[in-house]
Design a protein around this motif. Structure first.
Motif, mmCIF file in Angstrom:
data_model
loop_
_atom_site.group_PDB
_atom_site.id
_atom_site.type_symbol
_atom_site.label_atom_id
_atom_site.label_comp_id
_atom_site.label_asym_id
_atom_site.label_seq_id
_atom_site.Cartn_x
_atom_site.Cartn_y
_atom_site.Cartn_z
ATOM 1 N N ASP A 183 3.456 79.886 53.592
ATOM 2 C CA ASP A 183 2.380 79.877 54.584
ATOM 3 C C ASP A 183 1.469 81.093 54.484
ATOM 4 O OD1 ASP A 183 3.298 77.466 55.736
ATOM 5 O OD2 ASP A 183 4.806 78.562 56.875
ATOM 6 N N VAL A 184 1.424 81.723 53.329
ATOM 7 C CA VAL A 184 0.573 82.896 53.148
ATOM 8 C C VAL A 184 -0.700 82.480 52.413
ATOM 9 C CG1 VAL A 184 1.251 83.847 50.895
ATOM 10 C CG2 VAL A 184 0.798 85.389 52.767
ATOM 11 N N ARG A 185 -1.727 83.234 52.614
ATOM 12 C CA ARG A 185 -2.992 83.027 51.892
ATOM 13 C C ARG A 185 -3.325 84.337 51.194
ATOM 14 N NH1 ARG A 185 -7.473 79.220 52.688
ATOM 15 N NH2 ARG A 185 -8.488 79.424 50.658
ATOM 16 N N ILE A 186 -3.356 84.325 49.865
ATOM 17 C CA ILE A 186 -3.734 85.524 49.106
ATOM 18 C C ILE A 186 -5.257 85.594 49.103
ATOM 19 C CG2 ILE A 186 -3.695 86.675 46.864
ATOM 20 C CD1 ILE A 186 -1.041 85.192 46.315
ATOM 21 N N VAL A 187 -5.778 86.755 49.507
ATOM 22 C CA VAL A 187 -7.228 86.945 49.539
ATOM 23 C C VAL A 187 -7.599 88.157 48.688
ATOM 24 C CG1 VAL A 187 -7.526 85.868 51.809
ATOM 25 C CG2 VAL A 187 -7.118 88.334 51.666
#
Length: 187
Positions: free
Chosen positions: A89-93
């Motif tokens: 559930d992570v978003r790498i930005v």
């Protein structure tokens, strides 16, 4: 003479005894899992270190992370403080510091050498938004299991090179392009 009723009573007493034995073993021995899970929700990329002063071996990180956060996670993995990561559930930005050498993050990409030589990392669930795993991303890690989501379209060269303990790879349902020697073994 054994009757149907006496068989039923014996069976019930046997089951009660087994339940008591199971409960006693749980109370005496503690829970089956040695490590508790830590979970920290990162609402603003770059703030993980301030939100997570300590961690258990298994770490779940929902939210947004950038190079600064990954650099911190790499330090926890290198120390052996964290060995399993659930980034489903992570978003790498993009943004933040370089996570290793001069490597920086890009949106939804497991970058080049992101976990390179993190030998204490044994399990990884990649973000469900990941589109690419770049070369040497997990080379020379201690990975035993990795879960690659449906969203991944390409896996770079030597992405999992020298992961000699890698036994389980769960890949999404889509066809992906795998670069040369993505899972090379030591000779």
């Amino acid at each position: 003479m054994i009757t149907l009723k006496s068989l039923h009573i014996m069976k019930r007493n046997y089951l009660k005894g087994m339940v008591r034995l199971l409960l006693a073993s749980i109370v005496c021995c503690g829970p089956l899992s040695v490590w508790a899970d830590s979970e920290v929700n990162v609402q603003e990329a770059g703030t993980l270190a301030s939100l997570l002063p300590t961690s258990d071996k298994k770490l779940k990180v929902p939210g947004f992370i950038n190079g600064t956060d990954i650099k911190y996670i790499r330090s926890l993995v290198s120390k052996g403080t964290v060995t399993s990561l659930d980034w489903s559930d992570v978003r790498i930005v993009s943004g933040g510091e370089a996570y290793s050498e001069s490597y920086t993050t890009a949106d939804d990409v497991i970058g080049e050498k992101m976990f390179y030589q993190c030998s204490k990392l044994v399990a990884m669930v990649l973000p469900s938004t990941t589109t690419s795993i770049q070369k040497n991303a997990f080379a020379n890690t201690g990975l035993k299991t990795v879960d690659i989501p449906n969203s991944v379209r390409s896996v770079g060269e030597d992405a999992f090179a020298y992961c000699n303990s890698l036994a389980t790879v769960v890949v999404g349902k889509k066809e992906i392009e795998i670069g040369r020697a993505s899972c090379r073994e030591r000779v």
